[in-house]
Design an enzyme around this catalytic site. Structure first.
Site, PDB file in Angstrom:
ATOM      1  N   CYS A   1     -32.605  85.589 -12.271  1.00  0.00           N
ATOM      2  CA  CYS A   1     -32.217  86.813 -12.992  1.00  0.00           C
ATOM      3  C   CYS A   1     -33.403  87.575 -13.559  1.00  0.00           C
ATOM      4  CB  CYS A   1     -31.239  86.460 -14.101  1.00  0.00           C
ATOM      5  SG  CYS A   1     -29.653  85.983 -13.436  1.00  0.00           S
TER       6      CYS A   1
ATOM      7  N   LEU B   1     -39.857  83.301 -27.514  1.00  0.00           N
ATOM      8  CA  LEU B   1     -41.270  83.465 -27.871  1.00  0.00           C
ATOM      9  C   LEU B   1     -42.024  82.194 -27.519  1.00  0.00           C
ATOM     10  CD1 LEU B   1     -41.066  85.321 -31.321  1.00  0.00           C
ATOM     11  CD2 LEU B   1     -41.936  86.219 -29.153  1.00  0.00           C
TER      12      LEU B   1
HETATM   13  C1  UDX Z   1     -30.992  85.075 -17.984  1.00  0.00           C
HETATM   14  C2  UDX Z   1     -30.453  85.742 -19.254  1.00  0.00           C
HETATM   15  O1  UDX Z   1     -30.927  85.043 -20.407  1.00  0.00           O
HETATM   16  C3  UDX Z   1     -28.940  85.790 -19.232  1.00  0.00           C
HETATM   17  O2  UDX Z   1     -28.442  86.459 -20.384  1.00  0.00           O
HETATM   18  C4  UDX Z   1     -28.566  86.525 -17.958  1.00  0.00           C
HETATM   19  O3  UDX Z   1     -27.268  86.850 -17.873  1.00  0.00           O
HETATM   20  C5  UDX Z   1     -29.051  85.781 -16.754  1.00  0.00           C
HETATM   21  O4  UDX Z   1     -30.476  85.710 -16.842  1.00  0.00           O
HETATM   22  P1  UDX Z   1     -31.279  82.572 -17.127  1.00  0.00           P
HETATM   23  O5  UDX Z   1     -31.803  83.145 -15.847  1.00  0.00           O
HETATM   24  O6  UDX Z   1     -30.290  81.473 -17.057  1.00  0.00           O
HETATM   25  O7  UDX Z   1     -30.583  83.713 -18.017  1.00  0.00           O
HETATM   26  O8  UDX Z   1     -32.556  82.037 -17.933  1.00  0.00           O
HETATM   27  P2  UDX Z   1     -33.189  82.275 -19.381  1.00  0.00           P
HETATM   28  O9  UDX Z   1     -32.647  81.299 -20.348  1.00  0.00           O
HETATM   29  O10 UDX Z   1     -33.125  83.707 -19.757  1.00  0.00           O
HETATM   30  O11 UDX Z   1     -34.709  81.855 -19.086  1.00  0.00           O
HETATM   31  C6  UDX Z   1     -35.462  82.563 -18.096  1.00  0.00           C
HETATM   32  C7  UDX Z   1     -36.835  81.986 -17.931  1.00  0.00           C
HETATM   33  O12 UDX Z   1     -37.638  82.258 -19.058  1.00  0.00           O
HETATM   34  C8  UDX Z   1     -36.901  80.455 -17.734  1.00  0.00           C
HETATM   35  O13 UDX Z   1     -37.813  80.195 -16.678  1.00  0.00           O
HETATM   36  C9  UDX Z   1     -37.447  79.947 -19.049  1.00  0.00           C
HETATM   37  O14 UDX Z   1     -38.171  78.743 -18.910  1.00  0.00           O
HETATM   38  C10 UDX Z   1     -38.356  81.098 -19.460  1.00  0.00           C
HETATM   39  N1  UDX Z   1     -38.582  81.177 -20.919  1.00  0.00           N
HETATM   40  C11 UDX Z   1     -37.535  81.380 -21.762  1.00  0.00           C
HETATM   41  C12 UDX Z   1     -39.881  81.093 -21.408  1.00  0.00           C
HETATM   42  O15 UDX Z   1     -40.842  80.940 -20.658  1.00  0.00           O
HETATM   43  N2  UDX Z   1     -40.077  81.211 -22.756  1.00  0.00           N
HETATM   44  C13 UDX Z   1     -39.061  81.422 -23.632  1.00  0.00           C
HETATM   45  O16 UDX Z   1     -39.321  81.527 -24.842  1.00  0.00           O
HETATM   46  C14 UDX Z   1     -37.743  81.491 -23.122  1.00  0.00           C
END
Ligand code: UDX
Length: 450
Positions: free
Chosen positions: A279, A269
């Site tokens: 991903c 959030l």
């Molecule tokens: C994701 C999934 O979480 C994981 O379970 C899957 O198997 C692979 O894809 P990942 O790509 O490593 O993992 O990144 P993640 O931690 O999910 O974050 C994705 C993006 O969302 C990042 O750019 C992060 O900065 C952004 N994010 C995350 C936000 O902008 N706000 C948040 O609150 C959380």
């Protein structure tokens, strides 16, 4: 158990080395010869915390090997994990050609029957297609194949932790024997019965992960459903941030209270520049396309995607509003990776930001603890600095684009004194607005009282 891993991207490397760590004999292969050479020289092609130590230990004790000889790798395992990439096509659909190629290779190279496990993120019903392909390509031979789906939930930056201490292990299977074989593979993790490289001398006493057995179709859907839900949460927080700005509320205060309700949950959030990486964006796109082909318009996800796309434009507006003209301005970027603790810059929001800033004639300098080399290959004209202080020196504005914890702990008075114009645009809401203002910075962020 003897296991082969096809594909040495971050999922394949983490999967292969962690399977070796918990006691299996693993041989990994990749069609990128240079990647295998790097690995065989004892180096890693990616940065992922803890992976280095695990790979070198497993190689030393002879439980992990890398080869570019696919036939050797396939022969070495009774179980084959497919971990190849499924990048997006122009249409948004997942490109499954690498999976098809691996299926042909497995079918033609196998001398014995095997269990083939899809680890790569794939659209629902890929397992069925994989089964048909394996049968067709091995036609006339004595070998047969069982297929399972075992989606990965490995977050970059914490992938080793996620593998060894998962929230759940999901397996989609057709036969009881496949379920048993996969349960056996994951037994050390399910019972937490391995020497944990992360927690010496003992892992914290958290609950053991559930082993969830489903149909193959459901397991495939779980992966897309899970990642898309995370994307929805982030876009919801970002829409809230925009509303907070208009109404004079503070998004951090709002999401904190919303997240304390266990039905909502506190994670994902965080408002800011939005989600990137290899991903989430591609999985959301592929899920939308999948629904479309099944006759459903997944408008909810389309909106989440749209909100995410607009984050960069909103940040650029903030920069233009604060700096008036961007052309000729010295802009410092802190953070290039799509999130902290990784060197991955694929679909990274800061890179799109850099593209637009350069397009408007800004002079960009940048620092990231891990991702500079990979960014330099894409944007050679950016000035890469050895530390954040050099980026700030003489800058008209400092843009925080990845929330590396070390950025929060910088010597901000020193930075203030060295900037041409002490201005911070905090794209990840990392810093405390009141503290920055107390230091006399002009400070802008997303959805908080500035
Ligand atoms: C994701 C999934 O979480 C994981 O379970 C899957 O198997 C692979 O894809 P990942 O790509 O490593 O993992 O990144 P993640 O931690 O999910 O974050 C994705 C993006 O969302 C990042 O750019 C992060 O900065 C952004 N994010 C995350 C936000 O902008 N706000 C948040 O609150 C959380």
């Amino acid at each position: 158990m003897r296991i082969s891993v096809v594909g040495c991207g971050y999922v394949g490397l983490v999967t292969g080395s962690c399977l070796a760590e918990i006691g299996h004999e693993v041989m990994c292969t990749d069609n990128d010869e240079s990647k295998i050479q790097t690995l065989n020289k004892g180096k890693l092609p990616i940065y992922e915390p803890h992976l280095d130590a695990i790979v070198s230990r497993a190689r030393q004790v002879g439980r992990l090997a890398f080869t570019s000889n696919a036939s050797e790798a396939i022969g070495a395992g009774d179980v084959i994990f497919i971990c190849v990439g499924t990048p997006p096509l122009e249409t948004g659909d997942a490109d499954l050609s690498a999976i098809d190629g691996v299926a042909r290779m497995i079918a033609t190279e196998s001398q014995s029957s095997k269990l083939v496990v899809e680890k790569s993120t794939v659209p629902v019903q890929t397992g069925q297609q994989l089964k048909r392909a394996l049968a067709a390509y091995s036609h006339g031979t004595k070998v047969s194949f069982r297929v399972a789906s075992n989606p990965e939930f490995l977050r970059e930056g914490t992938a080793v932790q996620d593998f060894l201490h998962p929230d759940r292990i999901v397996v989609g299977v057709d036969e009881v024997s496949t379920e048993q074989q996969l349960r056996e593979i994951y037994k050390p993790v399910l019972e937490r019965n391995f020497n944990c490289p992360l927690h010496a001398p003992k892992c914290p006493p958290t609950v053991l992960p559930p082993f969830i057995v489903t149909t193959i179709n459901s397991a495939e859907l779980i992966k897309h459903a899970s990642n898309s839900f995370l994307a929805l949460k982030i876009s919801y927080a970002n829409a809230l941030a925009d509303l907070c700005e208009r109404l004079g509320a503070d998004v951090e205060e709002v999401t904190r209270a919303v997240g304390l309700d266990p039905r909502n949950g506190p994670n994902f959030l965080r408002a800011g520049l939005g989600f990137g990486g290899f991903c989430l964006p591609k999985d959301v796109q592929a899920f939308i396309r999948l629904a479309e082909r099944a006759g459903m318009d997944f408008g909810l996800l389309k909106e989440a995607e749209q909100i995410n796309r607009e984050r960069i434009a909103r940040f650029m507006d903030k920069a233009r509003h604060a700096l008036w003209v961007l052309k000729g301005k010295q802009i410092g970027i802190l953070g290039l990776a799509f999130k902290p603790h990784t060197d991955d810059v694929r679909f990274s929001p800061p890179l799109e930001l850099i593209r637009q800033l350069l397009g408007e004639g800004a002079l960009v300098s940048a620092y990231d603890p891990q991702a500079m080399e990979k960014t330099r290959a894409i944007y050679p004209t950016v000035r890469y600095e050895a530390d954040p202080y050099s980026v700030a020196f003489g800058a008209d504005a400092l843009l925080i684009c990845t929330e590396w914890p070390e950025f929060a702990a910088l010597d901000w008075p020193r930075i203030h004194a060295s900037m041409a114009r002490p201005m911070i645009l905090d794209g990840r809401n990392l810093l405390d607005p009141a503290a920055m203002k107390a230091l006399a910075f002009e400070y802008h962020c997303f959805g908080r009282n500035e």
